[in-house]
Design an enzyme around this catalytic site. Structure first.
Site, short mmCIF file in Angstrom:
data_model
loop_
_atom_site.label_atom_id
_atom_site.label_comp_id
_atom_site.label_asym_id
_atom_site.label_seq_id
_atom_site.Cartn_x
_atom_site.Cartn_y
_atom_site.Cartn_z
N ASN A 7 0.86 -1.27 -0.04
CA ASN A 7 -0.03 -0.02 -0.10
C ASN A 7 0.97 1.26 -0.01
O ASN A 7 0.35 2.25 0.14
CB ASN A 7 -0.81 -0.07 1.13
CG ASN A 7 -1.93 -1.12 1.18
OD1 ASN A 7 -2.42 -1.53 0.01
ND2 ASN A 7 -2.28 -1.59 2.40
N ASP A 38 -13.95 7.76 4.55
CA ASP A 38 -12.60 7.17 4.98
C ASP A 38 -11.85 7.03 3.65
O ASP A 38 -12.06 6.25 2.71
CB ASP A 38 -12.93 5.83 5.51
CG ASP A 38 -11.59 5.13 5.63
OD1 ASP A 38 -10.61 5.20 5.21
OD2 ASP A 38 -11.73 4.09 6.51
N HIS A 81 -7.27 5.07 1.02
CA HIS A 81 -6.41 4.79 -0.16
C HIS A 81 -6.58 5.86 -1.39
O HIS A 81 -6.06 5.72 -2.39
CB HIS A 81 -7.11 3.51 -0.67
CG HIS A 81 -6.98 2.28 -0.02
ND1 HIS A 81 -5.83 1.44 0.04
CD2 HIS A 81 -7.70 1.62 1.01
CE1 HIS A 81 -5.93 0.62 1.14
NE2 HIS A 81 -7.12 1.04 1.61
N SER A 137 -10.75 -0.32 -0.62
CA SER A 137 -9.62 -0.98 -0.74
C SER A 137 -9.37 -2.29 -1.03
O SER A 137 -8.06 -2.50 -1.66
CB SER A 137 -9.15 -1.13 1.08
OG SER A 137 -10.40 -1.90 1.50
N LYS A 176 -0.89 4.11 4.47
CA LYS A 176 -1.04 3.72 2.93
C LYS A 176 0.31 4.74 2.07
O LYS A 176 1.40 4.62 2.43
CB LYS A 176 -2.24 3.90 2.61
CG LYS A 176 -3.19 3.07 3.74
CD LYS A 176 -3.38 1.59 3.08
CE LYS A 176 -3.96 0.65 4.49
NZ LYS A 176 -5.27 0.95 4.97
N GLU A 191 -15.99 4.59 2.07
CA GLU A 191 -14.63 4.77 1.71
C GLU A 191 -14.38 5.71 0.38
O GLU A 191 -15.53 5.93 -0.47
CB GLU A 191 -13.85 3.50 1.42
CG GLU A 191 -13.84 2.58 2.62
CD GLU A 191 -13.07 1.19 2.47
OE1 GLU A 191 -12.17 1.38 1.61
OE2 GLU A 191 -13.27 0.24 2.94
N HIS A 211 -14.40 -0.88 5.00
CA HIS A 211 -13.68 -1.48 5.83
C HIS A 211 -13.89 -2.32 7.04
O HIS A 211 -14.81 -1.52 7.59
CB HIS A 211 -12.44 -0.86 5.96
CG HIS A 211 -11.00 -1.09 6.44
ND1 HIS A 211 -10.58 -1.08 7.87
CD2 HIS A 211 -10.25 -1.84 5.85
CE1 HIS A 211 -9.50 -1.72 7.67
NE2 HIS A 211 -9.11 -2.15 6.59
C1 LIG Z 1 -6.23 0.37 6.27
C2 LIG Z 1 -7.33 0.80 6.38
C3 LIG Z 1 -8.09 1.33 7.69
C4 LIG Z 1 -7.38 0.94 8.91
O1 LIG Z 1 -6.08 1.93 9.07
P1 LIG Z 1 -4.79 1.35 10.08
O2 LIG Z 1 -4.03 2.51 10.09
O3 LIG Z 1 -3.84 0.52 9.20
O4 LIG Z 1 -5.26 0.77 11.26
C5 LIG Z 1 -9.23 1.94 7.76
N1 LIG Z 1 -9.85 2.20 6.66
C6 LIG Z 1 -9.63 1.59 5.51
C7 LIG Z 1 -10.36 1.94 4.31
C8 LIG Z 1 -8.36 1.10 5.50
O5 LIG Z 1 -8.02 0.62 4.21
#
Ligand SMILES: *Cc1c(COP(=O)(O)O)cnc(C)c1O
Length: 387
Positions: free
Chosen positions: A46, A203, A206, A178, A238, A174, A132
């Site tokens: 990532n 969120d 990515h 992801s 990421k 999101e 997620h």
């Molecule tokens: C990776 C991810 C998370 C979690 O983040 P971390 O910092 O790895 O705990 C939350 N939401 C999405 C969409 C992710 O891809």
């Protein structure tokens, strides 16, 4: 009490091709990954902008450690909020155009925090079906009512919202999904949230650093400001290549987090050296346009070569390119065959993705070169024709 039920469940996982185990990587994150003494081209990372082991980042960590130390010494509200944290917050505000931010040790805890904080038992949470696991689990653990709308389906979301009037509601999606790499219809989500007087949270784990002008993320990519959703959340693990996360929103909301959010209050602040390194990453993500240009050239090449070979990919224009296989064991076998040829590609299986949609999740990064992509497509094409 015996642990027999655990052994039974683990055996079941193995029988279903769903058993998971960490692999020990022996080198820095980058174009290649070394596992068990063998070198592979790394198509599972990532670290989209190639920042995780960039020399400037490593030096930022060293400088940060010299200047601020490695540990924060406490939670943010006691003595754990260092100048390094404050500089990071300021950089995020100026880069992303948000009013205020709260830092978290992980995206996982940031998502738990927001859902827990905003929604009581009378409230409604609406989540895209493919959100997620951290969001889904926070929703399940909350007292609120949680409904899931079909992936990127605004009509379905609207129907669900119409049935529930007069309750506090939060829509979460999101920005870039992801496991599929496709983008949410953020303009339509903003309109829905306004029409139904609901909150909206994006969120953008990515999308940040990859999409939008100067890498400002998915919302900006859609022509909106990062203040359009009430809550904009993203992670530092990421594209920024480090770890940790933030939640952005209006000042009162962030003050509320500071005062009432247990995952914010009762945890040790991020190591200040790390905060300093993330600030460096955020500045590089903002200004190093060449990283995005190179990444998108590689994505375009990957899709073009796949199309030429008749390889059907998901509907993604981002660094995440899924090749849906369906059967978990088959996906696992394909990944193992690719590994034997020197390509590290991970098979993603249920419950991370819906049943019968096991896939190879291929990720491209700025660290790749043209010939890496050509070789990968050629290998995939050969393997698929053999199966
Ligand atoms: C990776 C991810 C998370 C979690 O983040 P971390 O910092 O790895 O705990 C939350 N939401 C999405 C969409 C992710 O891809």
């Amino acid at each position: 009490m015996s642990f027999d039920f655990i052994k039974t469940q683990l055996q079941q996982c193995k029988d279903d091709g769903l058993y998971r185990q960490s692999k020990i990587t022996q080198n820095k994150q980058g174009r290649y990954i070394n596992i068990a003494g063998k070198r592979y081209l790394n198509f599972s990372s990532n670290d989209y902008l190639g920042l995780a082991s960039d020399p400037a980042m490593i030096s930022a960590w060293q400088v940060g450690a010299e200047k601020y130390g490695v540990g924060s010494g406490g939670s943010y509200l006691v003595t754990g909020y260092n100048q390094a944290h404050d500089e990071l917050c300021e950089q995020l505000k100026s880069w992303l155009g948000v009013e205020a931010v709260a830092l978290f040790s992980s995206g996982y805890s940031a998502n738990q925090a927001v859902i827990k904080l905003l929604l009581d038992k009378n409230a409604l949470l609406l989540q895209d079906k493919l959100n997620h696991a951290s969001l889904m689990e926070a929703g399940s653990l909350s007292d609120c009512k949680m409904l899931r709308f079909k992936h990127n389906d605004i009509n379905h979301l609207s129907t669900l919202l119409q049935k529930q009037q007069n309750t506090d509601s939060l829509i979460i999606s999101e920005g870039v999904f992801s496991m599929d790499g496709d983008s949410a219809p953020i303009n339509a989500l903003v309109k829905q949230s306004q029409a139904h007087n609901s909150w909206l949270m994006i969120d953008d784990a990515h999308g940040l650093g990859v999409l939008g002008k100067n890498g400002q993320g998915s919302v900006v990519e859609c022509g909106l400001s990062n203040r359009a959703p009430q809550i904009y959340m993203a992670t530092f693990g990421k594209a920024l290549g480090v770890g940790g996360a933030f939640v952005a929103g209006e000042q009162a909301f962030i003050d509320y987090i500071n005062n009432f959010s247990k995952p914010y209050i009762y945890t040790t602040g991020l190591p200040p050296a790390m905060a300093h390194t993330i600030t460096c990453a955020a500045k590089m993500a903002e200004t190093d346009q060449w990283r995005r240009d190179k990444l998108f050239e590689l994505i375009a090449l990957f899709k073009q070569l796949a199309a030429q070979k008749g390889i059907v990919l998901g509907k993604s224009h981002t660094a995440i390119q899924p090749l849906i296989i369906g059967d978990s064991k088959k996906a696992l076998r394909l990944a193992e065959t690719l590994q034997s040829l020197g390509f590290w590609v991970t098979a993603i299986r249920p419950p991370t993705v819906p049943k019968n949609t096991a896939r190879l999740r291929i990720t491209l990064t700025t660290s790749h070169e043209t010939q890496d992509v050509i070789q990968l497509i050629s290998a995939i094409s050969t393997i698929l024709s053999e199966y």
